[in-house]
Design an enzyme around this catalytic site. Structure first.
Site, PDB file in Angstrom:
ATOM      1  N   LYS A  22       0.835  -1.205   0.000  1.00  0.00           N
ATOM      2  CA  LYS A  22       0.000   0.000   0.000  1.00  0.00           C
ATOM      3  C   LYS A  22       0.874   1.260   0.000  1.00  0.00           C
ATOM      4  O   LYS A  22       0.613   2.194  -0.752  1.00  0.00           O
ATOM      5  CB  LYS A  22      -0.899   0.026   1.248  1.00  0.00           C
ATOM      6  CG  LYS A  22      -1.629   1.340   1.421  1.00  0.00           C
ATOM      7  CD  LYS A  22      -2.448   1.391   2.678  1.00  0.00           C
ATOM      8  CE  LYS A  22      -1.699   1.800   3.905  1.00  0.00           C
ATOM      9  NZ  LYS A  22      -1.523   3.250   4.107  1.00  0.00           N
ATOM     10  N   ASN A  23       1.915   1.279   0.840  1.00  0.00           N
ATOM     11  CA  ASN A  23       2.702   2.505   0.997  1.00  0.00           C
ATOM     12  C   ASN A  23       3.606   2.795  -0.197  1.00  0.00           C
ATOM     13  O   ASN A  23       4.202   3.871  -0.269  1.00  0.00           O
ATOM     14  CB  ASN A  23       3.535   2.441   2.283  1.00  0.00           C
ATOM     15  CG  ASN A  23       2.671   2.707   3.503  1.00  0.00           C
ATOM     16  OD1 ASN A  23       1.479   2.980   3.384  1.00  0.00           O
ATOM     17  ND2 ASN A  23       3.270   2.609   4.679  1.00  0.00           N
ATOM     18  N   CYS A 126      -4.983  13.703  13.071  1.00  0.00           N
ATOM     19  CA  CYS A 126      -4.829  12.292  12.752  1.00  0.00           C
ATOM     20  C   CYS A 126      -4.731  11.542  14.064  1.00  0.00           C
ATOM     21  O   CYS A 126      -4.211  12.065  15.041  1.00  0.00           O
ATOM     22  CB  CYS A 126      -3.566  12.099  11.936  1.00  0.00           C
ATOM     23  SG  CYS A 126      -3.144  10.387  11.697  1.00  0.00           S
ATOM     24  N   ARG A 131       1.410  14.718  13.360  1.00  0.00           N
ATOM     25  CA  ARG A 131       1.809  14.489  11.971  1.00  0.00           C
ATOM     26  C   ARG A 131       1.772  15.749  11.112  1.00  0.00           C
ATOM     27  O   ARG A 131       0.947  15.895  10.216  1.00  0.00           O
ATOM     28  CB  ARG A 131       0.948  13.397  11.341  1.00  0.00           C
ATOM     29  CG  ARG A 131       1.156  12.058  12.000  1.00  0.00           C
ATOM     30  CD  ARG A 131       0.400  10.951  11.321  1.00  0.00           C
ATOM     31  NE  ARG A 131       1.137  10.362  10.214  1.00  0.00           N
ATOM     32  CZ  ARG A 131       0.754   9.263   9.584  1.00  0.00           C
ATOM     33  NH1 ARG A 131      -0.355   8.654   9.935  1.00  0.00           N
ATOM     34  NH2 ARG A 131       1.467   8.763   8.612  1.00  0.00           N
ATOM     35  N   ASP A 316       5.103   0.668  11.774  1.00  0.00           N
ATOM     36  CA  ASP A 316       3.853   0.060  11.290  1.00  0.00           C
ATOM     37  C   ASP A 316       3.696  -1.399  11.738  1.00  0.00           C
ATOM     38  O   ASP A 316       2.667  -2.011  11.458  1.00  0.00           O
ATOM     39  CB  ASP A 316       3.781   0.144   9.760  1.00  0.00           C
ATOM     40  CG  ASP A 316       3.488   1.556   9.272  1.00  0.00           C
ATOM     41  OD1 ASP A 316       3.167   2.414  10.106  1.00  0.00           O
ATOM     42  OD2 ASP A 316       3.592   1.795   8.054  1.00  0.00           O
ATOM     43  N   ARG A 408      -8.677  -0.440   4.740  1.00  0.00           N
ATOM     44  CA  ARG A 408      -7.793   0.559   4.130  1.00  0.00           C
ATOM     45  C   ARG A 408      -6.454  -0.050   3.749  1.00  0.00           C
ATOM     46  O   ARG A 408      -5.820   0.402   2.805  1.00  0.00           O
ATOM     47  CB  ARG A 408      -7.532   1.700   5.129  1.00  0.00           C
ATOM     48  CG  ARG A 408      -8.725   2.597   5.360  1.00  0.00           C
ATOM     49  CD  ARG A 408      -8.309   3.789   6.203  1.00  0.00           C
ATOM     50  NE  ARG A 408      -7.011   4.262   5.753  1.00  0.00           N
ATOM     51  CZ  ARG A 408      -6.064   4.731   6.552  1.00  0.00           C
ATOM     52  NH1 ARG A 408      -6.252   4.823   7.836  1.00  0.00           N
ATOM     53  NH2 ARG A 408      -4.910   5.133   6.063  1.00  0.00           N
TER      54      ARG A 408
HETATM   55  C1  UD1 Z   1       4.708   6.962   6.108  1.00  0.00           C
HETATM   56  C2  UD1 Z   1       3.806   5.763   5.997  1.00  0.00           C
HETATM   57  C3  UD1 Z   1       3.345   5.299   7.375  1.00  0.00           C
HETATM   58  C4  UD1 Z   1       4.565   5.053   8.258  1.00  0.00           C
HETATM   59  C5  UD1 Z   1       5.490   6.266   8.276  1.00  0.00           C
HETATM   60  C6  UD1 Z   1       6.791   6.021   9.036  1.00  0.00           C
HETATM   61  C7  UD1 Z   1       2.679   5.963   3.859  1.00  0.00           C
HETATM   62  C8  UD1 Z   1       1.410   6.205   3.126  1.00  0.00           C
HETATM   63  N1  UD1 Z   1       2.637   6.103   5.193  1.00  0.00           N
HETATM   64  O1  UD1 Z   1       3.945   8.026   6.692  1.00  0.00           O
HETATM   65  O2  UD1 Z   1       2.593   4.102   7.242  1.00  0.00           O
HETATM   66  O3  UD1 Z   1       4.135   4.782   9.587  1.00  0.00           O
HETATM   67  O4  UD1 Z   1       5.845   6.649   6.927  1.00  0.00           O
HETATM   68  O5  UD1 Z   1       7.457   4.918   8.507  1.00  0.00           O
HETATM   69  O6  UD1 Z   1       3.691   5.644   3.275  1.00  0.00           O
HETATM   70  N2  UD1 Z   1       7.138  14.711  10.321  1.00  0.00           N
HETATM   71  C9  UD1 Z   1       7.302  16.053  10.629  1.00  0.00           C
HETATM   72  N3  UD1 Z   1       7.066  16.976   9.649  1.00  0.00           N
HETATM   73  C10 UD1 Z   1       6.704  16.629   8.387  1.00  0.00           C
HETATM   74  C11 UD1 Z   1       6.546  15.266   8.065  1.00  0.00           C
HETATM   75  C12 UD1 Z   1       6.782  14.314   9.049  1.00  0.00           C
HETATM   76  O7  UD1 Z   1       7.626  16.405  11.755  1.00  0.00           O
HETATM   77  O8  UD1 Z   1       6.513  17.516   7.547  1.00  0.00           O
HETATM   78  C13 UD1 Z   1       7.376  13.705  11.369  1.00  0.00           C
HETATM   79  C14 UD1 Z   1       6.133  12.864  11.663  1.00  0.00           C
HETATM   80  O9  UD1 Z   1       5.272  13.516  12.579  1.00  0.00           O
HETATM   81  C15 UD1 Z   1       6.762  11.629  12.261  1.00  0.00           C
HETATM   82  C16 UD1 Z   1       8.064  11.478  11.448  1.00  0.00           C
HETATM   83  O10 UD1 Z   1       8.319  12.770  10.890  1.00  0.00           O
HETATM   84  O11 UD1 Z   1       7.091  11.834  13.596  1.00  0.00           O
HETATM   85  C17 UD1 Z   1       8.016  10.465  10.345  1.00  0.00           C
HETATM   86  O12 UD1 Z   1       6.880  10.693   9.548  1.00  0.00           O
HETATM   87  P1  UD1 Z   1       6.861  10.331   7.983  1.00  0.00           P
HETATM   88  O13 UD1 Z   1       8.001   9.394   7.700  1.00  0.00           O
HETATM   89  O14 UD1 Z   1       6.786  11.577   7.195  1.00  0.00           O
HETATM   90  O15 UD1 Z   1       5.487   9.537   7.858  1.00  0.00           O
HETATM   91  P2  UD1 Z   1       4.490   9.521   6.635  1.00  0.00           P
HETATM   92  O16 UD1 Z   1       5.236   9.723   5.364  1.00  0.00           O
HETATM   93  O17 UD1 Z   1       3.330  10.401   6.942  1.00  0.00           O
END
Ligand code: UD1
Length: 431
Positions: A22-23, A126, A131, A316, A408
């Site tokens: 999915k990711n 969320c 996030r 995850d 999902r």
């Molecule tokens: C993706 C995955 C999710 C997984 C996560 C971490 C998908 C669709 N989702 O989510 O299943 O759990 O990676 O492996 O692929 N952060 C910030 N600022 C930002 C963006 C992120 O502070 O602008 C922080 C987040 O709050 C979190 C960390 O960075 O603490 C990692 O998040 P991120 O790797 O970006 O997660 P997603 O891409 O949303």
């Protein structure tokens, strides 16, 4: 709303085909916005999130078709989806759509890179922590966009196109790295990303973008180099296997006992989770068809894990591993370092009789002799499947409510488990 009823206590025996990830599927679909030609994605999982993203992409002007299942194919045989964004008809992604799926915020990068403008709603709250998207916005600004936040929308403009730049992430972010890859592929000049996420799904997106004509080197390492190109073409790409689905079923087998071949699973994608499962006492072996997991009789040992970016233990799989540890012989410590607030499953696991104490970002799990089935509530995608795993091993009946969370991210979950001997059924409630 559908519910799932599980009668626990059966071991799992047989084969489980692992679906496309999915990711990886979601960012790959979003990459179709970067080109006016057709992007064909094979091995696409049939999930609610994929259907939702098709609707969202349709709003921007993407035409799509899904290849039908051939006669004789299993219902969960993978699908092929063709996506064509010949003309972008709308560069605005409204709140009603983005709030349904966080990852759809990522459309901001290809819309901006191709059209010079994008207005995308902030994803909003969320269940698993705040996030934020500040690092994604930082990427767009570094690449020369002017970004304003107005009334809950991120409005990014780069009328003269994006410019390559040096992007250094202060924190590893999967979504931030996807955003940088997509935007920099169509920027003028060279981009260097430092402290990039190394997740296999990043490598899959970079591979696909390269097939489309992008010039990306180093994906899968912390430094990635991108040479921008003027336009991208169509391509054909097969989505990589879902490491989270594979790890989830591996933990289910470790918990119930039995012997299951996870067909098509790739060990290199989830080594840290497999190591933890082996330390807990399950047998893990790699065959040319996938990963075989088995456990016969012997009890489970407690194992401490700490979530971390790839190749560390994936956040995850944290909830699923906690379910496994609830019946280990002794105490284990599970530390969540990626997301604050990702412990909603703790209260629900307690309903099975699990003993878990939370202290900040650490869960202390004291193994119990056995779990008892109970009515429970799914809260988010990964938390819900941890309840399914617990229910498979628990004595008696469990009903998992709000299973739309499972739909999902887990394709044909009941079928895959039933075929291995589990007593699982979906109770459909009209309305
Ligand atoms: C993706 C995955 C999710 C997984 C996560 C971490 C998908 C669709 N989702 O989510 O299943 O759990 O990676 O492996 O692929 N952060 C910030 N600022 C930002 C963006 C992120 O502070 O602008 C922080 C987040 O709050 C979190 C960390 O960075 O603490 C990692 O998040 P991120 O790797 O970006 O997660 P997603 O891409 O949303």
């Amino acid at each position: 709303m559908d519910r799932i009823r599980i009668v626990g206590g059966r071991t799992l025996e047989g084969r489980i085909p692992i679906s496309g990830a999915k990711n990886a599927a979601l960012p790959l679909m979003i990459a179709s916005l970067l080109t006016s030609e057709t992007l064909t994605l094979e091995n696409m999982p049939n999930l609610a999130d994929v259907s939702m993203l098709l609707r969202i992409l349709g709003h921007h002007g993407v035409d799509y078709s899904v290849d039908g299942r051939r006669p004789g194919e299993m219902p969960h045989a993978s699908r092929t989806i063709h996506l064509s964004a010949r003309a972008i008809v709308d560069t605005m992604a409204p709140y009603e759509l983005v709030s349904k799926m966080r990852a759809s915020f990522w459309v901001v990068a290809p819309l901006l890179a191709r059209m010079g403008e994008a207005k995308v709603s902030l994803p909003g709250g969320c269940a698993i922590g705040t996030r934020p998207v500040d690092l994604l916005i930082m990427v767009l600004e570094r690449l020369g966009a002017s970004v304003e936040i107005e009334a809950g929308y991120v409005h990014a403009r780069a009328q003269k196109g994006l410019r390559g730049a040096e992007i250094r992430f202060p924190k590893v972010t999967v979504g931030g790295t996807h955003t940088a890859l997509m935007a920099a592929s169509l920027a003028h000049g060279h981009t260097r990303i430092e402290n990039a996420a190394c997740e296999p799904e990043i490598v899959d997106l970079a591979d696909c973008l390269n097939k489309m004509g992008a010039k990306i080197k180093g994906a899968g390492q912390t430094a990635i180099e991108i040479e921008g190109v003027g336009s991208l073409s169509g391509a054909r790409h097969a989505v990589l296997p879902d490491r989270i689905e594979a790890g989830t079923y591996a933990m289910a087998v470790a918990m119930t006992g039995g012997d299951v071949l996870l067909e098509g699973a790739s060990p290199a994608l989830l080594q840290s989770a497999l190591d933890a499962i082996e330390q807990a006492g399950a047998g893990v072996s790699v065959t040319n068809e996938g990963i075989r997991v088995r456990r016969n009789g012997a009890g489970l040992s407690p194992v401490d894990v700490t979530t971390a970016p790839f190749p560390g233990f994936p956040t995850d799989l944290q909830a699923q591993f906690m379910a496994l540890m609830t019946v280990a012989k002794g105490c284990s410590r599970i530390t969540e370092t990626i997301f604050e607030n990702r412990f909603m499953h703790v209260q629900e696991l307690a309903r099975f009789g699990a003993k878990i104490r939370l202290e900040g970002d650490i869960a202390f799990v004291e193994g119990v002799e056995s779990l008892q089935g109970a009515p429970v509530m799914a809260t988010d995608l990964r938390a819900s499947v941890s309840l399914v795993i617990a229910a498979l091993a628990a004595e008696g009946e469990t009903v998992v409510n709000r299973v739309y969370h499972l739909d999902r991210g887990f394709e044909h979950l009941e079928e895959k488990l039933s075929r291995c001997g589990a007593l699982v059924e979906r109770l459909s409630n009209p309305g």
